[in-house]
Scaffold this motif. Sequence first.
Motif, PDB file in Angstrom:
ATOM      1  N   TYR A  83       2.516   6.374 -11.107  1.00 58.49           N
ATOM      2  CA  TYR A  83       2.055   7.177  -9.983  1.00 58.49           C
ATOM      3  C   TYR A  83       3.265   7.838  -9.323  1.00 58.49           C
ATOM      4  N   HIS A 120      -0.387  13.241   0.140  1.00 59.80           N
ATOM      5  CA  HIS A 120      -1.144  13.135  -1.113  1.00 59.80           C
ATOM      6  C   HIS A 120      -1.440  11.701  -1.507  1.00 59.80           C
ATOM      7  N   GLY A 121      -0.846  10.740  -0.852  1.00 56.97           N
ATOM      8  CA  GLY A 121      -1.052   9.360  -1.282  1.00 56.97           C
ATOM      9  C   GLY A 121      -0.424   9.131  -2.638  1.00 56.97           C
ATOM     10  N   GLN A 173      -4.512  -3.761  -9.704  1.00 59.08           N
ATOM     11  CA  GLN A 173      -3.250  -3.280 -10.227  1.00 59.08           C
ATOM     12  C   GLN A 173      -2.105  -3.894  -9.431  1.00 59.08           C
ATOM     13  N   PHE A 185       1.872  -3.556  -8.464  1.00 56.97           N
ATOM     14  CA  PHE A 185       2.813  -2.451  -8.376  1.00 56.97           C
ATOM     15  C   PHE A 185       4.260  -2.921  -8.402  1.00 56.97           C
ATOM     16  N   TYR A 228      -5.042  -1.468  -0.253  1.00 53.69           N
ATOM     17  CA  TYR A 228      -3.662  -1.865  -0.478  1.00 53.69           C
ATOM     18  C   TYR A 228      -2.866  -1.590   0.801  1.00 53.69           C
ATOM     19  N   GLN A 275       1.214  -1.085   2.275  1.00 49.45           N
ATOM     20  CA  GLN A 275       2.613  -0.828   1.927  1.00 49.45           C
ATOM     21  C   GLN A 275       3.442  -0.970   3.185  1.00 49.45           C
ATOM     22  N   LEU A 281       3.379  -1.478  -2.936  1.00 52.57           N
ATOM     23  CA  LEU A 281       1.998  -1.724  -2.544  1.00 52.57           C
ATOM     24  C   LEU A 281       1.576  -3.153  -2.890  1.00 52.57           C
ATOM     25  N   PHE A 340      -3.742   1.984   2.132  1.00 55.33           N
ATOM     26  CA  PHE A 340      -4.361   2.864   1.160  1.00 55.33           C
ATOM     27  C   PHE A 340      -5.669   2.272   0.675  1.00 55.33           C
ATOM     28  N   LEU A 385      -7.489   3.783 -11.003  1.00 54.42           N
ATOM     29  CA  LEU A 385      -7.691   3.781  -9.563  1.00 54.42           C
ATOM     30  C   LEU A 385      -7.436   5.164  -8.992  1.00 54.42           C
ATOM     31  N   PHE A 423      -6.683   6.919  -5.327  1.00 56.46           N
ATOM     32  CA  PHE A 423      -6.222   6.531  -4.000  1.00 56.46           C
ATOM     33  C   PHE A 423      -6.546   7.581  -2.955  1.00 56.46           C
ATOM     34  N   GLY A 424      -6.784   7.109  -1.730  1.00 54.48           N
ATOM     35  CA  GLY A 424      -6.808   8.003  -0.598  1.00 54.48           C
ATOM     36  C   GLY A 424      -5.383   8.371  -0.210  1.00 54.48           C
ATOM     37  N   THR A 425      -5.259   9.255   0.752  1.00 49.31           N
ATOM     38  CA  THR A 425      -3.936   9.739   1.141  1.00 49.31           C
ATOM     39  C   THR A 425      -3.192   8.768   2.052  1.00 49.31           C
ATOM     40  N   GLY A 426      -3.864   7.715   2.467  1.00 51.33           N
ATOM     41  CA  GLY A 426      -3.192   6.697   3.257  1.00 51.33           C
ATOM     42  C   GLY A 426      -3.353   6.888   4.753  1.00 51.33           C
TER      43      GLY A 426
END
Lengths: 116, 116
Positions: free
Chosen positions: A35, A41-42, A105, A107, B36, B38, B44, B90, B104, B106-109
Amino acid sequence: DAGITQSPRYKITETGRQVTLMCHQTWSHSYMFWYRQDLGHGLRLIYYSAAADITDKGEVPDGYVVSRSKTENFPLTLESATRSQTSVYFCASSGRASGGLGNEQFFGPGTRLTVL
Amino acid sequence: AQSVSQHNHHVILSEAASLELGCNYSYGGTVNLFWYVQYPGQHLQLLLKYFSGDPLVKGIKGFEAEFIKSKFSFNLRKPSVQWSDTAEYFCAVNAPYQTGANNLFFGTGTRLTVIP
């Protein structure tokens, strides 16, 4: 138990150079992912791999190349780096899904890449 | 296009305040849902996940999330936040029968800042 590691953690390079980011996992997970994380944009999927020698494109694959000759390694190469590839890159892995269930997942710590 | 939306980009709370972070997705059918976290400078980590069963999921550090299928939502909650909850959160969705069992999105957070 190291889990999932990435190297280097920080990298500065110049436009046009080739850069390879390394990812290594010790769980024998089937799936591995790359990623990139950018503000606004995440996380966006670049490439993923379901097993050794099996890779597929994600959402933003242009300008990147991957390989998976061994289950535990999943290097990401920027063949000719551009400034737009300045980002934080995360590698992740997960076990084989079964019965249609998605798996968590895990990371890595990320690689911060700056392209000048 | 299919997507994951986190409408709150930055949330600022005082310690002991209650937290709710929104997450909406547009995938139909079976979904697996994740939150998730961070922490600053870190990778994450999984807070919680929903695969099936009780739509109210409890995770680590006092977090919980509720899956409301009719609203395509999976909001994250915590009754009383602490300064140590300052982090980026996220939401992620896996739609195994549409996009692959392990992918997966993801959203932008949402950046959470907790003021002591």
